[in-house]
Design a protein around this motif. Structure first.
Motif, PDB file in Angstrom:
ATOM      1  N   ARG A   1      30.645 -66.868 -51.684  1.00  0.00           N
ATOM      2  CA  ARG A   1      30.732 -68.301 -51.335  1.00  0.00           C
ATOM      3  C   ARG A   1      29.605 -68.689 -50.382  1.00  0.00           C
ATOM      4  NH1 ARG A   1      36.223 -68.294 -51.261  1.00  0.00           N
ATOM      5  NH2 ARG A   1      36.273 -67.682 -49.087  1.00  0.00           N
ATOM      6  N   ALA A   2      29.349 -67.833 -49.406  1.00  0.00           N
ATOM      7  CA  ALA A   2      28.296 -68.123 -48.416  1.00  0.00           C
ATOM      8  C   ALA A   2      26.938 -68.181 -49.106  1.00  0.00           C
ATOM      9  CB  ALA A   2      28.296 -67.062 -47.316  1.00  0.00           C
ATOM     10  N   PHE A   3      26.719 -67.275 -50.072  1.00  0.00           N
ATOM     11  CA  PHE A   3      25.439 -67.294 -50.806  1.00  0.00           C
ATOM     12  C   PHE A   3      25.302 -68.595 -51.589  1.00  0.00           C
ATOM     13  CE2 PHE A   3      22.970 -66.628 -54.673  1.00  0.00           C
ATOM     14  CZ  PHE A   3      21.756 -66.227 -54.129  1.00  0.00           C
ATOM     15  N   ARG A   4      26.385 -68.978 -52.273  1.00  0.00           N
ATOM     16  CA  ARG A   4      26.331 -70.198 -53.096  1.00  0.00           C
ATOM     17  C   ARG A   4      26.106 -71.433 -52.211  1.00  0.00           C
ATOM     18  NH1 ARG A   4      25.687 -67.460 -57.303  1.00  0.00           N
ATOM     19  NH2 ARG A   4      27.395 -66.295 -58.241  1.00  0.00           N
ATOM     20  N   GLU A   5      26.655 -71.403 -51.022  1.00  0.00           N
ATOM     21  CA  GLU A   5      26.537 -72.538 -50.100  1.00  0.00           C
ATOM     22  C   GLU A   5      25.139 -72.611 -49.466  1.00  0.00           C
ATOM     23  OE1 GLU A   5      27.770 -75.828 -48.055  1.00  0.00           O
ATOM     24  OE2 GLU A   5      28.840 -74.829 -49.678  1.00  0.00           O
ATOM     25  N   ASP A   6      24.702 -71.508 -48.905  1.00  0.00           N
ATOM     26  CA  ASP A   6      23.474 -71.512 -48.093  1.00  0.00           C
ATOM     27  C   ASP A   6      22.225 -71.124 -48.879  1.00  0.00           C
ATOM     28  OD1 ASP A   6      25.043 -72.095 -45.918  1.00  0.00           O
ATOM     29  OD2 ASP A   6      25.182 -70.020 -45.215  1.00  0.00           O
ATOM     30  N   GLY A   7      22.417 -70.464 -50.031  1.00  0.00           N
ATOM     31  CA  GLY A   7      21.260 -69.952 -50.764  1.00  0.00           C
ATOM     32  C   GLY A   7      20.676 -68.736 -50.084  1.00  0.00           C
ATOM     33  N   VAL A   8      21.428 -68.171 -49.163  1.00  0.00           N
ATOM     34  CA  VAL A   8      20.991 -66.945 -48.486  1.00  0.00           C
ATOM     35  C   VAL A   8      22.234 -66.222 -47.993  1.00  0.00           C
ATOM     36  CG1 VAL A   8      20.654 -68.151 -46.264  1.00  0.00           C
ATOM     37  CG2 VAL A   8      19.497 -65.979 -46.669  1.00  0.00           C
ATOM     38  N   LEU A   9      22.169 -64.899 -48.056  1.00  0.00           N
ATOM     39  CA  LEU A   9      23.279 -64.081 -47.561  1.00  0.00           C
ATOM     40  C   LEU A   9      22.709 -62.794 -46.991  1.00  0.00           C
ATOM     41  CD1 LEU A   9      26.369 -63.304 -47.464  1.00  0.00           C
ATOM     42  CD2 LEU A   9      25.929 -62.091 -49.614  1.00  0.00           C
ATOM     43  N   VAL A  10      23.093 -62.483 -45.766  1.00  0.00           N
ATOM     44  CA  VAL A  10      22.710 -61.191 -45.185  1.00  0.00           C
ATOM     45  C   VAL A  10      23.915 -60.266 -45.354  1.00  0.00           C
ATOM     46  CG1 VAL A  10      21.952 -59.965 -43.119  1.00  0.00           C
ATOM     47  CG2 VAL A  10      21.249 -62.349 -43.478  1.00  0.00           C
ATOM     48  N   ALA A  11      23.751 -59.234 -46.153  1.00  0.00           N
ATOM     49  CA  ALA A  11      24.844 -58.283 -46.383  1.00  0.00           C
ATOM     50  C   ALA A  11      24.421 -56.926 -45.836  1.00  0.00           C
ATOM     51  CB  ALA A  11      25.162 -58.193 -47.869  1.00  0.00           C
ATOM     52  N   GLU A  12      25.122 -56.467 -44.831  1.00  0.00           N
ATOM     53  CA  GLU A  12      24.791 -55.160 -44.225  1.00  0.00           C
ATOM     54  C   GLU A  12      25.405 -54.039 -45.063  1.00  0.00           C
ATOM     55  OE1 GLU A  12      22.760 -54.703 -41.806  1.00  0.00           O
ATOM     56  OE2 GLU A  12      22.778 -56.510 -40.555  1.00  0.00           O
ATOM     57  N   GLY A  13      24.776 -52.869 -45.015  1.00  0.00           N
ATOM     58  CA  GLY A  13      25.362 -51.656 -45.595  1.00  0.00           C
ATOM     59  C   GLY A  13      25.579 -51.717 -47.096  1.00  0.00           C
ATOM     60  N   VAL A  14      24.711 -52.382 -47.819  1.00  0.00           N
ATOM     61  CA  VAL A  14      24.887 -52.447 -49.278  1.00  0.00           C
ATOM     62  C   VAL A  14      24.632 -51.075 -49.899  1.00  0.00           C
ATOM     63  CG1 VAL A  14      24.054 -53.488 -51.428  1.00  0.00           C
ATOM     64  CG2 VAL A  14      24.274 -54.899 -49.369  1.00  0.00           C
ATOM     65  N   VAL A  15      23.568 -50.426 -49.454  1.00  0.00           N
ATOM     66  CA  VAL A  15      23.313 -49.064 -49.947  1.00  0.00           C
ATOM     67  C   VAL A  15      23.348 -48.097 -48.765  1.00  0.00           C
ATOM     68  CG1 VAL A  15      21.912 -49.920 -51.883  1.00  0.00           C
ATOM     69  CG2 VAL A  15      20.770 -49.170 -49.795  1.00  0.00           C
ATOM     70  N   ALA A  16      23.647 -46.846 -49.082  1.00  0.00           N
ATOM     71  CA  ALA A  16      23.770 -45.822 -48.037  1.00  0.00           C
ATOM     72  C   ALA A  16      22.425 -45.117 -47.827  1.00  0.00           C
ATOM     73  CB  ALA A  16      24.828 -44.812 -48.464  1.00  0.00           C
ATOM     74  N   ASP A  17      22.292 -44.450 -46.705  1.00  0.00           N
ATOM     75  CA  ASP A  17      21.067 -43.666 -46.454  1.00  0.00           C
ATOM     76  C   ASP A  17      20.807 -42.702 -47.611  1.00  0.00           C
ATOM     77  OD1 ASP A  17      20.712 -44.970 -44.114  1.00  0.00           O
ATOM     78  OD2 ASP A  17      21.041 -43.230 -42.801  1.00  0.00           O
ATOM     79  N   ALA A  18      21.882 -42.122 -48.152  1.00  0.00           N
ATOM     80  CA  ALA A  18      21.727 -41.144 -49.241  1.00  0.00           C
ATOM     81  C   ALA A  18      21.147 -41.797 -50.495  1.00  0.00           C
ATOM     82  CB  ALA A  18      23.080 -40.509 -49.557  1.00  0.00           C
ATOM     83  N   ASP A  19      21.431 -43.085 -50.692  1.00  0.00           N
ATOM     84  CA  ASP A  19      20.859 -43.799 -51.850  1.00  0.00           C
ATOM     85  C   ASP A  19      19.350 -43.959 -51.691  1.00  0.00           C
ATOM     86  OD1 ASP A  19      23.330 -44.422 -53.216  1.00  0.00           O
ATOM     87  OD2 ASP A  19      23.717 -45.947 -51.700  1.00  0.00           O
ATOM     88  N   LEU A  20      18.935 -44.157 -50.445  1.00  0.00           N
ATOM     89  CA  LEU A  20      17.521 -44.437 -50.182  1.00  0.00           C
ATOM     90  C   LEU A  20      16.689 -43.161 -50.031  1.00  0.00           C
ATOM     91  CD1 LEU A  20      17.938 -47.304 -47.537  1.00  0.00           C
ATOM     92  CD2 LEU A  20      17.338 -47.535 -49.957  1.00  0.00           C
TER      93      LEU A  20
END
Ligand SMILES: O=C(O)CCC(=O)C(=O)O
Length: 294
Positions: free
Chosen positions: A9-28
């Motif tokens: 909802r926040a993304f649709r409203e603001d056109g921006v979303l900061v999402a922490e922890g989407v991927v783990a260190d092991a993914d990177l």
């Protein structure tokens, strides 16, 4: 990581979303190791040519390239995603945690748009404060695609490979401005940018710091820029774009690929050699084509 309904909802409203922890260190880790090995090889080659005196061995991911870049800017040549074309990086473009979040915004049939960059923004002390690839001027990503993609729901995923802070030059955005649609842009030495008179004066820029593994999701009409890095280490990030499969990418001369398909999983490209081959061919055949619309 799937996004919550509130995040969507926040993304649709603001056109921006900061999402922490989407991927783990092991993914990177595999992709970072791939870049560390490449930087080590390149540093040794430049050392052999007498262009670098100190190999900065033992310095961490952010500090090593900063110390090498201060000695020779050539360290960064050939490092971008489509130039280095590493297998771990290609695998990451289909990372499940990443795509689980992307799926919440673009649906289950996902194409990876060919506009994909890795940036190791060096400290301003060596890179300067001028506009360019590292300090990008205000722009909307819609301005860097052809008009064919105006209706494609392309979502920019700006992923921090080290903590991105105001000090080291994280992104800044103009929230809510996506609703105003495409703003006129102009070309320039520092990059394609919103024409100064078209830049909304009534919206306060919002810096969007994000920790390693977090993502700033942006609508294609969200104006954004990044500022100089005043720390002593590089600000590493990956900016990727995903969209519903079958919609134009705005870069028909560069290779897109299906990254996830719930309906037709056999269409997903998993062959690294094929991806690499397509990029080599496209980079050659697209020489001279204007990628941005202005
Ligand atoms: O990483 C940056 O500094 C700029 C990224 C950007 O402009 C983008 O992702 O569109």
């Amino acid at each position: 990581m799937r996004l919550t309904e509130e995040q969507v909802r926040a993304f649709r409203e603001d056109g921006v979303l900061v999402a922490e922890g989407v991927v783990a260190d092991a993914d990177l880790a595999p992709m970072i190791a791939e870049y560390e090995a490449w930087i080590d090889d390149r540093a040794r080659a430049l050392h052999a040519e007498g262009k670098i005196a100190d190999l900065a061995e033992g310095a961490d991911f952010g500090h090593r390239i900063a110390r090498l870049y201060a000695q020779s800017k050539e360290i960064a040549n050939g490092m971008d995603v489509m130039q280095l074309r590493g297998p771990a990086t290609f695998a990451f473009l289909r990372n499940d945690n990443l795509l689980d979040a992307v799926e919440c915004l673009v649906g289950p049939e996902i194409t990876c748009n060919p506009i994909q960059h890795i940036r190791a923004k060096p400290p301003a002390e060596s890179a300067g404060e001028g506009l360019g690839f590292y300090n990008v001027p205000w722009h909307q990503d819609m301005a860097v695609t052809w008009q064919e993609a105006d209706d494609s729901e392309i979502v920019t995923c700006w992923l921090a490979l080290v903590d991105a802070t105001v000090e080291n030059g994280c992104m800044e955005v103009l929230p809510g401005v996506w609703r105003r649609g495409y703003l006129p842009h102009q070309p320039g030495e520092g990059g394609t940018s919103v024409c100064p008179e078209a830049l909304p004066a009534d919206v306060k820029p919002r810096p969007v710091p994000v920790k390693k593994g977090g993502i700033v999701f942006m609508h294609r009409c969200t104006p954004h820029r990044s500022t100089p890095n005043y720390s002593d280490a590089a600000r590493w990030s990956l900016d990727l774009r995903y969209q519903p499969a079958g919609t134009p990418t705005g870069r028909p001369f560069h290779p897109e690929f299906v990254a996830r398909s719930r309906a037709h999983p056999e269409t997903v490209l998993t062959d690294h050699a094929e991806w690499s081959r397509r990029w080599v061919e496209a980079l050659e055949s697209s020489k001279g084509i204007r990628a941005h619309r202005v």
